[in-house]
Design a protein around this motif. Structure first.
Motif, PDB file in Angstrom:
ATOM      1  N   TRP A 229     -67.122 -98.102  37.241  1.00 47.45           N
ATOM      2  CA  TRP A 229     -66.583 -96.979  38.014  1.00 47.45           C
ATOM      3  C   TRP A 229     -65.060 -96.933  37.932  1.00 47.45           C
ATOM      4  N   GLN A 230     -64.549 -95.732  37.821  1.00 42.83           N
ATOM      5  CA  GLN A 230     -63.105 -95.508  37.883  1.00 42.83           C
ATOM      6  C   GLN A 230     -62.842 -94.305  38.774  1.00 42.83           C
ATOM      7  N   SER A 231     -61.829 -94.404  39.587  1.00 44.70           N
ATOM      8  CA  SER A 231     -61.501 -93.307  40.493  1.00 44.70           C
ATOM      9  C   SER A 231     -61.051 -92.091  39.701  1.00 44.70           C
ATOM     10  N   PRO A 232     -61.622 -90.919  39.984  1.00 43.90           N
ATOM     11  CA  PRO A 232     -61.194 -89.709  39.273  1.00 43.90           C
ATOM     12  C   PRO A 232     -59.707 -89.455  39.494  1.00 43.90           C
ATOM     13  N   TRP A 242     -48.507 -92.452  50.239  1.00 39.50           N
ATOM     14  CA  TRP A 242     -49.212 -93.728  50.284  1.00 39.50           C
ATOM     15  C   TRP A 242     -50.710 -93.555  50.485  1.00 39.50           C
ATOM     16  N   MET A 243     -51.129 -92.383  50.987  1.00 35.38           N
ATOM     17  CA  MET A 243     -52.556 -92.171  51.238  1.00 35.38           C
ATOM     18  C   MET A 243     -53.364 -92.132  49.943  1.00 35.38           C
ATOM     19  N   LYS A 244     -52.741 -91.699  48.852  1.00 34.45           N
ATOM     20  CA  LYS A 244     -53.465 -91.657  47.580  1.00 34.45           C
ATOM     21  C   LYS A 244     -53.862 -93.068  47.153  1.00 34.45           C
ATOM     22  N   MET A 245     -52.933 -94.009  47.249  1.00 34.08           N
ATOM     23  CA  MET A 245     -53.249 -95.385  46.890  1.00 34.08           C
ATOM     24  C   MET A 245     -54.237 -95.998  47.885  1.00 34.08           C
ATOM     25  N   ALA A 246     -54.081 -95.660  49.162  1.00 38.84           N
ATOM     26  CA  ALA A 246     -55.004 -96.191  50.167  1.00 38.84           C
ATOM     27  C   ALA A 246     -56.416 -95.657  49.947  1.00 38.84           C
ATOM     28  N   TRP A 247     -56.531 -94.392  49.529  1.00 37.73           N
ATOM     29  CA  TRP A 247     -57.857 -93.820  49.257  1.00 37.73           C
ATOM     30  C   TRP A 247     -58.513 -94.534  48.079  1.00 37.73           C
ATOM     31  N   TYR A 248     -57.724 -94.835  47.072  1.00 38.83           N
ATOM     32  CA  TYR A 248     -58.266 -95.605  45.950  1.00 38.83           C
ATOM     33  C   TYR A 248     -58.720 -96.985  46.437  1.00 38.83           C
ATOM     34  N   ALA A 249     -57.938 -97.597  47.320  1.00 38.44           N
ATOM     35  CA  ALA A 249     -58.290 -98.926  47.826  1.00 38.44           C
ATOM     36  C   ALA A 249     -59.589 -98.882  48.629  1.00 38.44           C
ATOM     37  N   VAL A 250     -59.781 -97.828  49.421  1.00 33.50           N
ATOM     38  CA  VAL A 250     -61.027 -97.683  50.172  1.00 33.50           C
ATOM     39  C   VAL A 250     -62.205 -97.575  49.209  1.00 33.50           C
ATOM     40  N   GLN A 251     -62.046 -96.765  48.175  1.00 31.75           N
ATOM     41  CA  GLN A 251     -63.121 -96.638  47.187  1.00 31.75           C
ATOM     42  C   GLN A 251     -63.411 -97.987  46.517  1.00 31.75           C
ATOM     43  N   GLU A 252     -62.358 -98.703  46.178  1.00 32.24           N
ATOM     44  CA  GLU A 252     -62.535-100.003  45.531  1.00 32.24           C
ATOM     45  C   GLU A 252     -63.239-100.983  46.469  1.00 32.24           C
ATOM     46  N   SER A 253     -62.908-100.930  47.752  1.00 36.63           N
ATOM     47  CA  SER A 253     -63.571-101.829  48.706  1.00 36.63           C
ATOM     48  C   SER A 253     -65.058-101.498  48.818  1.00 36.63           C
ATOM     49  N   TRP A 254     -65.399-100.220  48.735  1.00 39.54           N
ATOM     50  CA  TRP A 254     -66.810 -99.828  48.734  1.00 39.54           C
ATOM     51  C   TRP A 254     -67.505-100.338  47.467  1.00 39.54           C
ATOM     52  N   ARG A 255     -66.852-100.205  46.342  1.00 41.82           N
ATOM     53  CA  ARG A 255     -67.441-100.660  45.079  1.00 41.82           C
ATOM     54  C   ARG A 255     -67.765-102.153  45.146  1.00 41.82           C
ATOM     55  N   LEU A 256     -66.831-102.926  45.646  1.00 40.47           N
ATOM     56  CA  LEU A 256     -67.013-104.375  45.724  1.00 40.47           C
ATOM     57  C   LEU A 256     -68.098-104.750  46.734  1.00 40.47           C
ATOM     58  N   ASN A 281     -63.171-112.148  47.697  1.00 36.83           N
ATOM     59  CA  ASN A 281     -61.716-112.333  47.636  1.00 36.83           C
ATOM     60  C   ASN A 281     -61.003-111.020  47.346  1.00 36.83           C
ATOM     61  N   GLN A 282     -61.587-110.213  46.482  1.00 35.80           N
ATOM     62  CA  GLN A 282     -60.961-108.930  46.147  1.00 35.80           C
ATOM     63  C   GLN A 282     -61.012-107.956  47.324  1.00 35.80           C
ATOM     64  N   ILE A 283     -62.125-107.943  48.061  1.00 40.03           N
ATOM     65  CA  ILE A 283     -62.216-107.057  49.229  1.00 40.03           C
ATOM     66  C   ILE A 283     -61.113-107.383  50.223  1.00 40.03           C
ATOM     67  N   LEU A 284     -60.922-108.665  50.496  1.00 38.54           N
ATOM     68  CA  LEU A 284     -59.904-109.059  51.468  1.00 38.54           C
ATOM     69  C   LEU A 284     -58.503-108.701  50.983  1.00 38.54           C
ATOM     70  N   GLN A 285     -58.278-108.815  49.685  1.00 38.24           N
ATOM     71  CA  GLN A 285     -56.981-108.413  49.143  1.00 38.24           C
ATOM     72  C   GLN A 285     -56.784-106.906  49.251  1.00 38.24           C
TER      73      GLN A 285
END
Length: 377
Positions: A229-232, A242-256, A281-285
């Motif tokens: 998966w890659q964020s569109p 900063w919300m754009k990066m945070a939204w990507y981080a939320v998606q990444e946390s869901w993926r993990l 470890n990645q989720i916590l980061q």
């Protein structure tokens, strides 16, 4: 919207407000639902549980009124509004009642949910199989009550370890293309619950795979989707950079988190599996990059992520993080489920089978859940 962590540019707030005002002006029941709903939200934000009895009483009155209304000869539109009001009220109950009662709510409301979905032609494209509920079309609609019911059903099935009440079609049907600067009001559950729609479809897929549904996807296909998966790019534009990066981080946390769930619940992997430990470890980061930024009233829902961290936590450091996040009223009062109800489950797991950091299996978690959070039939 002011309480959302993510605030997309040009969200159609005016249209949403106009729709709400129209319903409030034309339906006294909708007024009751809105007033009680706002009271529950305000009490939850304040951490005030003393109002639960009052709210329960009013919810009971409203449900009785809705049941009587649906026995009348209403127009199709009013019938649909009453069904959606009832679903709205039922979902509100999950915020003020023990998690063990949510199963009763879901079972009771599933027929109403199905009637509402089958009454809406907009959900049913020519490719839809009427034997299954098209989840992507519901999540992409402006029927917020139906979206929240489906999200609660899928999340509860995952956390409790029981089948979903509804068989979902998780095909991502094509939606009308809209500029990223004009997000649809239909996406509001993504911002209010930090729940990207694509990952909700995968959650439903894993639930079905875990329960060996005859129409479940192969777990390898799910794993491959999550791994690749890659964020569109430029999917949404937000009011602050900063919300754009945070939204990507939320998606990444869901993926993990979903990879962990897949490996443990479907593949039978133990919590010390190298893939799972890496995901933890990645989720916590990642979670460190999406902490609250502005108002202390802003809520970010990461229940699934921290539950997965808690189930797999072998060190006291990780266990403390999971316990603190799931039990903190200012963190979890407005999440889909009462996260604090799962802390005793994790304690039972950690200091039972998982004592001294021993690895655990998904079946161990389910045994702890049954011991500490039995479901009331």
């Amino acid at each position: 919207m002011d309480q959302w962590y993510f605030r997309p540019v040009n969200f159609p707030r005016k249209r949403s407000r106009e729709d709400v005002v129209t319903r409030l002006q034309t339906s006294y029941i909708s007024r009751w639902v809105s007033i009680v709903g706002m009271s529950i939200v305000e009490a939850s934000r304040a951490g005030d549980s003393s109002q639960h009895s009052f709210h329960n009483t009013w919810i009971g009155h409203i449900e009785g009124c809705l049941q009587r209304e649906l026995l009348r000869d209403l127009t199709p539109r009013k019938t649909q509004q009453r069904r959606n009001d009832w679903i709205h009220v039922a979902v509100m109950k999950t915020m003020i009642r023990p998690t063990s009662n949510t199963y009763q709510m879901l079972r009771k409301m599933t027929p109403i949910f199905l009637q509402s979905v089958f009454s809406e032609p907009k959900f049913w494209s020519k490719d839809c199989d009427p034997a299954y509920i098209p989840l992507s079309n519901i999540l992409g609609s402006e029927s917020h009550e139906l979206s929240y019911f489906a999200l609660t059903d899928c999340t509860y099935a995952m956390a409790i370890g029981i089948p979903q009440q509804v068989e979902y079609d998780t095909t991502a049907y094509a939606r009308p293309i809209a500029p990223s600067t004009q997000p649809s009001a239909a996406s509001s559950h993504q911002w209010s619950l930090s729940s990207p729609s694509d990952f909700q479809l995968v959650l439903a897929d894993i639930n079905a795979c875990r329960d060996k549904s005859p129409v479940a996807r192969d777990w390898r296909d799910i794993e491959q989707w999550l791994l690749t998966w890659q964020s569109p790019p430029a999917e949404y534009e937000f009011t602050k950079p900063w919300m754009k990066m945070a939204w990507y981080a939320v998606q990444e946390s869901w993926r993990l988190a979903l990879l962990i769930y897949l490996y443990m619940a479907v593949c039978g992997a133990p919590s010390d599996d190298a893939r799972i430990e890496s995901c933890i470890n990645q989720i916590l980061q990642v979670a460190e990059t999406i902490r609250k930024r502005d108002s202390p009233d802003v809520r970010l829902s990461l229940f699934v992520q921290y539950l997965m961290v808690g189930i797999c936590a072998r060190s006291e450091v990780h266990r403390k993080i999971a316990r603190d996040k799931l039990s903190a009223p200012n963190e979890s009062n407005l999440w889909l489920l009462r996260a604090s109800d799962f802390v005793p489950v994790l304690d039972h797991l950690w200091y039972g089978v998982g004592a001294a950091g021993r690895p655990v299996y998904w079946s161990d978690y389910i045994r702890s859940r049954k011991a500490m959070l039995p479901v009331e039939p």
